[in-house]
Design a protein around this motif. Structure first.
Motif, short mmCIF file in Angstrom:
data_model
loop_
_atom_site.label_atom_id
_atom_site.label_comp_id
_atom_site.label_asym_id
_atom_site.label_seq_id
_atom_site.Cartn_x
_atom_site.Cartn_y
_atom_site.Cartn_z
N VAL A 28 -4.87 43.27 -20.58
CA VAL A 28 -6.56 43.46 -20.94
C VAL A 28 -6.91 43.58 -18.93
N GLN A 29 -8.32 44.51 -18.94
CA GLN A 29 -8.93 44.34 -18.26
C GLN A 29 -9.71 44.38 -18.21
N VAL A 30 -10.86 42.92 -17.63
CA VAL A 30 -11.96 42.25 -17.73
C VAL A 30 -12.99 42.94 -16.46
N ASP A 31 -13.48 43.82 -16.46
CA ASP A 31 -14.58 43.48 -15.15
C ASP A 31 -16.30 42.59 -15.71
N VAL A 32 -16.55 42.07 -14.12
CA VAL A 32 -17.47 41.32 -14.79
C VAL A 32 -18.38 41.43 -13.67
N VAL A 33 -19.88 41.97 -13.56
CA VAL A 33 -20.56 41.60 -12.75
C VAL A 33 -22.04 41.08 -13.24
N ASP A 34 -23.20 41.03 -12.43
CA ASP A 34 -24.81 39.77 -12.99
C ASP A 34 -25.18 41.20 -13.14
N SER A 163 -2.90 37.98 -10.95
CA SER A 163 -3.68 38.15 -9.94
C SER A 163 -4.07 39.24 -9.72
N VAL A 164 -4.99 39.34 -9.25
CA VAL A 164 -5.90 41.07 -8.64
C VAL A 164 -6.18 41.26 -7.17
N SER A 165 -6.62 42.51 -6.66
CA SER A 165 -7.34 41.87 -5.71
C SER A 165 -9.10 42.65 -5.46
N SER A 166 -9.39 42.77 -7.19
CA SER A 166 -10.72 43.81 -7.48
C SER A 166 -11.81 42.74 -7.42
N PRO A 167 -12.62 42.08 -6.87
CA PRO A 167 -13.35 40.71 -7.09
C PRO A 167 -14.80 41.35 -8.08
N GLY A 168 -14.67 39.93 -9.23
CA GLY A 168 -14.85 40.21 -10.35
C GLY A 168 -14.08 41.08 -11.35
N ARG A 169 -12.91 40.91 -11.16
CA ARG A 169 -11.93 42.26 -12.06
C ARG A 169 -10.78 41.44 -12.32
N ALA A 170 -10.17 40.55 -13.88
CA ALA A 170 -9.19 39.33 -14.18
C ALA A 170 -8.66 40.88 -14.82
N LEU A 171 -7.38 40.10 -14.66
CA LEU A 171 -6.84 40.96 -15.27
C LEU A 171 -5.31 40.05 -16.62
N LEU A 172 -5.13 40.38 -17.41
CA LEU A 172 -4.67 39.01 -17.97
C LEU A 172 -3.17 40.27 -18.67
N GLN A 173 -2.01 39.67 -18.80
CA GLN A 173 -0.72 40.11 -19.10
C GLN A 173 -0.39 40.15 -19.64
N SER A 174 0.61 40.57 -20.61
CA SER A 174 1.15 40.41 -22.00
C SER A 174 0.66 39.58 -22.82
N VAL A 175 -0.45 40.54 -23.71
CA VAL A 175 -1.34 39.90 -24.93
C VAL A 175 -0.37 40.97 -25.65
#
Length: 219
Positions: A28-34, A163-175
């Motif tokens: 699951v890829q989640v991109d968070v912005v303000d 862990s990811v390399s893009s600020p504001g982006r988080a990855l949740l694996q094996s969901v």
């Protein structure tokens, strides 16, 4: 011969079950912005559901250290039931406390590492302070799920997923597939403000993506 065949059949069934699980688990890829559309570095994302809650296990070890009159890490995410150590690695003594509803505790003026860790047994945000050094502020986010991650602060992210390399982006694996409540929290939210919340469906095949806009973040 029959016993050997039965044993082989059991191994095959177990292997197929593991294979089926691995093909069903998604990223699951989640991109968070303000409000201005800028990536929110350090945002914490987590997925809640009754099934996820049943899988929660405490971390075997966790700590928030005091170094150079700072809490390190500044934000720690732990599953419910985790015990956290608070080692003081400074040459001065600290007095760590929290008045947060999720966990109220006090470690009176001390040096070194207290003998007993602090148990975080309720989900929620725990704000940390030091009675001696007012500028010291930290947070522990206690989650009731094994599916969580933190977007990086400009380096590798931290979390129970990836862990990811893009600020504001988080990855949740094996969901596993299912219906979840996606929640996003950041220390720049107003004190006491609830984490952002939206529904998310993780499909039985393929991965999932979500975009989150966090409003009301302090500068």
């Amino acid at each position: 011969m029959t016993q050997r065949r039965t044993r082989w059949t059991g191994w095959l069934a177990a292997g197929l079950a593991c294979s089926a699980w691995s093909t069903q688990a998604a990223t699951v890829q989640v991109d968070v912005v303000d409000d201005a559309g800028r990536p929110v570095a350090g945002a914490v994302v987590f997925l809640e559901s009754p099934a996820a809650r049943a899988l929660v296990r405490p971390l075997p070890q966790a700590e928030v250290a005091q170094e150079k009159k700072q809490f390190l890490p500044g934000v720690l995410v732990v599953p419910v039931g985790t015990q956290v150590h608070f080692p003081n690695r400074d040459s001065v003594r600290h007095h760590v406390y929290s008045f947060s509803p999720a966990k109220k505790f006090e470690l009176k003026l001390y040096a070194g590492t207290p003998a007993n860790p602090v148990l975080f047994d309720q989900p929620g945000v725990v704000s940390l302070g030091c009675n001696i050094h007012d500028r010291m502020v930290g947070w522990i986010l206690v989650v009731d799920t094994p599916y969580y991650a933190q977007a990086p602060e400009g380096g590798p992210g931290e979390g129970g997923a990836a862990s990811v390399s893009s600020p504001g982006r988080a990855l949740l694996q094996s969901v596993p597939p299912g219906n979840y409540k996606l929640r996003v929290w950041h220390p720049r939210l107003a004190p006491g403000a609830a984490a952002h919340e939206q529904a998310l469906v993780v499909p039985s095949t393929g991965n999932a993506q979500a975009a989150v806009k966090m409003a009301g973040l302090a500068p």
